[in-house]
Motif scaffolding. Structure first.
Motif, PDB file in Angstrom:
ATOM      1  N   SER A 176       0.824  -1.213   0.000  1.00 27.45           N
ATOM      2  CA  SER A 176       0.000   0.000   0.000  1.00 27.45           C
ATOM      3  C   SER A 176       0.858   1.263   0.000  1.00 27.45           C
ATOM      4  O   SER A 176       0.354   2.366  -0.181  1.00 27.45           O
ATOM      5  CB  SER A 176      -0.929   0.010   1.212  1.00 27.45           C
ATOM      6  N   THR A 177       2.153   1.090   0.201  1.00 28.66           N
ATOM      7  CA  THR A 177       3.077   2.227   0.125  1.00 28.66           C
ATOM      8  C   THR A 177       3.844   2.166  -1.176  1.00 28.66           C
ATOM      9  O   THR A 177       4.559   1.194  -1.449  1.00 28.66           O
ATOM     10  CB  THR A 177       4.071   2.223   1.300  1.00 28.66           C
ATOM     11  N   LEU A 178       3.666   3.190  -2.004  1.00 32.04           N
ATOM     12  CA  LEU A 178       4.361   3.254  -3.286  1.00 32.04           C
ATOM     13  C   LEU A 178       5.567   4.187  -3.175  1.00 32.04           C
ATOM     14  O   LEU A 178       5.439   5.334  -2.745  1.00 32.04           O
ATOM     15  CB  LEU A 178       3.423   3.776  -4.377  1.00 32.04           C
ATOM     16  N   ARG A 179       6.707   3.675  -3.583  1.00 34.35           N
ATOM     17  CA  ARG A 179       7.911   4.508  -3.642  1.00 34.35           C
ATOM     18  C   ARG A 179       7.950   5.167  -5.030  1.00 34.35           C
ATOM     19  O   ARG A 179       8.183   4.498  -6.027  1.00 34.35           O
ATOM     20  CB  ARG A 179       9.159   3.658  -3.404  1.00 34.35           C
ATOM     21  N   VAL A 180       7.688   6.437  -5.052  1.00 38.11           N
ATOM     22  CA  VAL A 180       7.550   7.169  -6.317  1.00 38.11           C
ATOM     23  C   VAL A 180       8.792   8.028  -6.536  1.00 38.11           C
ATOM     24  O   VAL A 180       9.173   8.832  -5.685  1.00 38.11           O
ATOM     25  CB  VAL A 180       6.289   8.045  -6.307  1.00 38.11           C
ATOM     26  N   VAL A 181       9.417   7.845  -7.693  1.00 35.38           N
ATOM     27  CA  VAL A 181      10.637   8.573  -8.016  1.00 35.38           C
ATOM     28  C   VAL A 181      10.297   9.981  -8.491  1.00 35.38           C
ATOM     29  O   VAL A 181       9.416  10.174  -9.337  1.00 35.38           O
ATOM     30  CB  VAL A 181      11.442   7.855  -9.114  1.00 35.38           C
ATOM     31  N   GLY A 211      -5.853   5.653  -2.176  1.00 33.63           N
ATOM     32  CA  GLY A 211      -5.602   4.879  -0.966  1.00 33.63           C
ATOM     33  C   GLY A 211      -4.163   4.472  -0.737  1.00 33.63           C
ATOM     34  O   GLY A 211      -3.859   3.750   0.219  1.00 33.63           O
ATOM     35  N   TYR A 212      -3.254   4.943  -1.609  1.00 37.19           N
ATOM     36  CA  TYR A 212      -1.854   4.580  -1.439  1.00 37.19           C
ATOM     37  C   TYR A 212      -1.143   5.561  -0.494  1.00 37.19           C
ATOM     38  O   TYR A 212      -1.429   6.758  -0.495  1.00 37.19           O
ATOM     39  CB  TYR A 212      -1.121   4.601  -2.782  1.00 37.19           C
ATOM     40  N   GLU A 213      -0.231   5.027   0.284  1.00 32.81           N
ATOM     41  CA  GLU A 213       0.764   5.855   0.943  1.00 32.81           C
ATOM     42  C   GLU A 213       1.870   6.097  -0.076  1.00 32.81           C
ATOM     43  O   GLU A 213       2.241   5.179  -0.819  1.00 32.81           O
ATOM     44  CB  GLU A 213       1.340   5.156   2.171  1.00 32.81           C
ATOM     45  N   VAL A 214       2.379   7.299  -0.139  1.00 34.92           N
ATOM     46  CA  VAL A 214       3.399   7.617  -1.126  1.00 34.92           C
ATOM     47  C   VAL A 214       4.688   8.041  -0.433  1.00 34.92           C
ATOM     48  O   VAL A 214       4.694   8.954   0.383  1.00 34.92           O
ATOM     49  CB  VAL A 214       2.931   8.735  -2.087  1.00 34.92           C
ATOM     50  N   GLU A 215       5.753   7.341  -0.773  1.00 34.02           N
ATOM     51  CA  GLU A 215       7.083   7.690  -0.288  1.00 34.02           C
ATOM     52  C   GLU A 215       7.881   8.238  -1.474  1.00 34.02           C
ATOM     53  O   GLU A 215       8.095   7.529  -2.460  1.00 34.02           O
ATOM     54  CB  GLU A 215       7.779   6.461   0.293  1.00 34.02           C
ATOM     55  N   LEU A 216       8.280   9.497  -1.395  1.00 32.25           N
ATOM     56  CA  LEU A 216       9.016  10.110  -2.496  1.00 32.25           C
ATOM     57  C   LEU A 216      10.494   9.728  -2.433  1.00 32.25           C
ATOM     58  O   LEU A 216      11.117   9.783  -1.375  1.00 32.25           O
ATOM     59  CB  LEU A 216       8.876  11.629  -2.464  1.00 32.25           C
ATOM     60  N   VAL A 217      11.006   9.331  -3.582  1.00 27.35           N
ATOM     61  CA  VAL A 217      12.426   9.002  -3.717  1.00 27.35           C
ATOM     62  C   VAL A 217      13.013   9.986  -4.712  1.00 27.35           C
ATOM     63  O   VAL A 217      12.653   9.981  -5.887  1.00 27.35           O
ATOM     64  CB  VAL A 217      12.624   7.563  -4.223  1.00 27.35           C
ATOM     65  N   SER A 218      13.883  10.847  -4.267  1.00 31.21           N
ATOM     66  CA  SER A 218      14.393  11.918  -5.121  1.00 31.21           C
ATOM     67  C   SER A 218      15.782  11.582  -5.655  1.00 31.21           C
ATOM     68  O   SER A 218      16.699  11.270  -4.896  1.00 31.21           O
ATOM     69  CB  SER A 218      14.457  13.228  -4.326  1.00 31.21           C
ATOM     70  N   CYS A 223      17.544   3.570 -12.973  1.00 26.22           N
ATOM     71  CA  CYS A 223      18.308   2.552 -12.253  1.00 26.22           C
ATOM     72  C   CYS A 223      17.585   2.131 -10.979  1.00 26.22           C
ATOM     73  O   CYS A 223      17.538   0.936 -10.645  1.00 26.22           O
ATOM     74  CB  CYS A 223      19.701   3.067 -11.915  1.00 26.22           C
ATOM     75  N   LEU A 224      17.012   3.099 -10.268  1.00 23.71           N
ATOM     76  CA  LEU A 224      16.251   2.782  -9.052  1.00 23.71           C
ATOM     77  C   LEU A 224      15.095   1.842  -9.368  1.00 23.71           C
ATOM     78  O   LEU A 224      14.827   0.900  -8.620  1.00 23.71           O
ATOM     79  CB  LEU A 224      15.707   4.063  -8.424  1.00 23.71           C
ATOM     80  N   MET A 225      14.420   2.110 -10.467  1.00 20.61           N
ATOM     81  CA  MET A 225      13.310   1.248 -10.858  1.00 20.61           C
ATOM     82  C   MET A 225      13.810  -0.152 -11.218  1.00 20.61           C
ATOM     83  O   MET A 225      13.252  -1.154 -10.773  1.00 20.61           O
ATOM     84  CB  MET A 225      12.576   1.853 -12.053  1.00 20.61           C
ATOM     85  N   ALA A 226      14.862  -0.231 -12.000  1.00 18.39           N
ATOM     86  CA  ALA A 226      15.343  -1.521 -12.495  1.00 18.39           C
ATOM     87  C   ALA A 226      15.889  -2.402 -11.384  1.00 18.39           C
ATOM     88  O   ALA A 226      15.828  -3.631 -11.468  1.00 18.39           O
ATOM     89  CB  ALA A 226      16.416  -1.313 -13.560  1.00 18.39           C
ATOM     90  N   GLU A 227      16.423  -1.784 -10.327  1.00 20.02           N
ATOM     91  CA  GLU A 227      16.997  -2.596  -9.254  1.00 20.02           C
ATOM     92  C   GLU A 227      16.093  -2.712  -8.030  1.00 20.02           C
ATOM     93  O   GLU A 227      16.513  -3.167  -6.971  1.00 20.02           O
ATOM     94  CB  GLU A 227      18.369  -2.068  -8.849  1.00 20.02           C
ATOM     95  N   GLY A 228      14.827  -2.305  -8.188  1.00 23.43           N
ATOM     96  CA  GLY A 228      13.858  -2.543  -7.140  1.00 23.43           C
ATOM     97  C   GLY A 228      13.885  -1.576  -5.975  1.00 23.43           C
ATOM     98  O   GLY A 228      13.331  -1.861  -4.910  1.00 23.43           O
ATOM     99  N   ALA A 229      14.493  -0.405  -6.167  1.00 22.26           N
ATOM    100  CA  ALA A 229      14.557   0.589  -5.100  1.00 22.26           C
ATOM    101  C   ALA A 229      13.430   1.615  -5.196  1.00 22.26           C
ATOM    102  O   ALA A 229      13.347   2.536  -4.381  1.00 22.26           O
ATOM    103  CB  ALA A 229      15.911   1.303  -5.121  1.00 22.26           C
ATOM    104  N   ALA A 230      12.571   1.471  -6.212  1.00 20.37           N
ATOM    105  CA  ALA A 230      11.413   2.352  -6.378  1.00 20.37           C
ATOM    106  C   ALA A 230      10.347   1.586  -7.147  1.00 20.37           C
ATOM    107  O   ALA A 230      10.644   0.583  -7.816  1.00 20.37           O
ATOM    108  CB  ALA A 230      11.800   3.622  -7.124  1.00 20.37           C
ATOM    109  N   ASP A 231       9.099   2.053  -7.040  1.00 25.02           N
ATOM    110  CA  ASP A 231       7.958   1.333  -7.621  1.00 25.02           C
ATOM    111  C   ASP A 231       7.348   2.023  -8.835  1.00 25.02           C
ATOM    112  O   ASP A 231       6.686   1.371  -9.643  1.00 25.02           O
ATOM    113  CB  ASP A 231       6.858   1.164  -6.568  1.00 25.02           C
TER     114      ASP A 231
END
Length: 262
Positions: A162-167, A188-195, A203-211
């Motif tokens: 339910s928490t999306l890591r958004v770049v 309904g999502y919790e959003v965690e910003l990844v800057s 790269c963050l997306m490809a290696e699973g560090a962001a959604d």
């Protein structure tokens, strides 16, 4: 290994070494016609990359090359797509979040991609048809093919919660991005910003560090091609916002539409 992928890797690392040489000293910043910054590092890296790629006889589209008219480019079924220093704003800020991007395009699609992060000496690379992407360290930018044996496979995190890591971009945050994030929260999502800056977002997306990586700001084809290849190789999509079709390359205009990586 694909010979073109190896050439692209060697070119990216060599360019990265030159960029760090400039980065370690004082340098001047010029402004292009569009007010984007340009440094001697961009120019030197471009010269080095071209010296590697010209031997392949495949035409090169680079941010720092004189752009070829589409009347000529439309006959290119294969071309290189290059950003010799992606994230010049980050370079100028000295925050380390800049990259060298090289991709090979066939019939409008990226088929291989290389992203080198000079400050951390980290190399990302992928060939789309193998459906695998890798990362490894290149100590002191001293590349040898043997170093690729130390590579580790990377992959996205498919276990969404339910928490999306958004770049989000460090230098190009926009109101449209804010609206998109607000809509996610309303769903309904919790959003965690990844800057992050530059193509490191891919790269963050490809290696699973962001959604999710929504991009509601202008980018050029050379900004995205290498990262797009990396994402395709691991099963992610880079889709245009307006029509859910993949980004395509060597278009009439080299400006990308807005897109989402997911």
């Amino acid at each position: 290994m694909n010979k073109y992928l190896l050439i692209a890797i060697e070119a990216a690392v060599a360019a990265g070494a030159e960029i760090i040489e400039v980065y370690s000293k004082d340098f001047e910043v010029q402004l292009k016609d569009d007010d984007s910054p340009l440094t001697v590092a961009d120019e030197r890296a471009n010269t080095i990359i071209n010296s590697f790629l010209t031997g392949t006889t495949i035409p090169v589209i680079s941010e720092e090359n004189k752009q070829v008219d589409y009347a000529v480019r439309k006959g290119w079924t294969t071309c290189w797509m290059v950003d010799p220093l992606d994230g010049t704003k980050e370079f100028v800020k000295r925050n380390g979040e800049f990259t060298v991007n090289i991709a090979l395009i066939e019939k409008g699609k990226p088929v291989l991609g290389v992203i080198y992060v000079p400050v951390t000496e980290t190399l990302y690379y992928a060939e789309v048809k193998t459906e695998k992407a890798f990362k490894c360290k290149i100590p002191n930018h001293a590349f040898s093919e043997d170093l690729l044996n130390t590579s580790v496979s990377i992959s996205p995190d498919w276990n969404l919660t339910s928490t999306l890591r958004v770049v989000a971009s460090k230098s190009h945050q926009t109101p449209d991005t804010d609206v998109f994030i607000k809509e996610l929260k309303q769903e309904g999502y919790e959003v965690e910003l990844v800057s992050k800056g530059s193509s490191l977002k891919f790269c963050l997306m490809a290696e699973g560090a962001a959604d999710m990586y929504p991009r509601f700001a202008p980018t050029m084809e050379w900004d995205t091609a290498a990262g797009h290849a990396l994402c395709l190789a691991v099963g992610l999509e880079v889709l245009q916002v307006d029509n859910d079709k993949p980004l395509v390359y060597n278009k009439t205009e080299l400006l990308n539409p807005y897109f989402i990586v997911q």
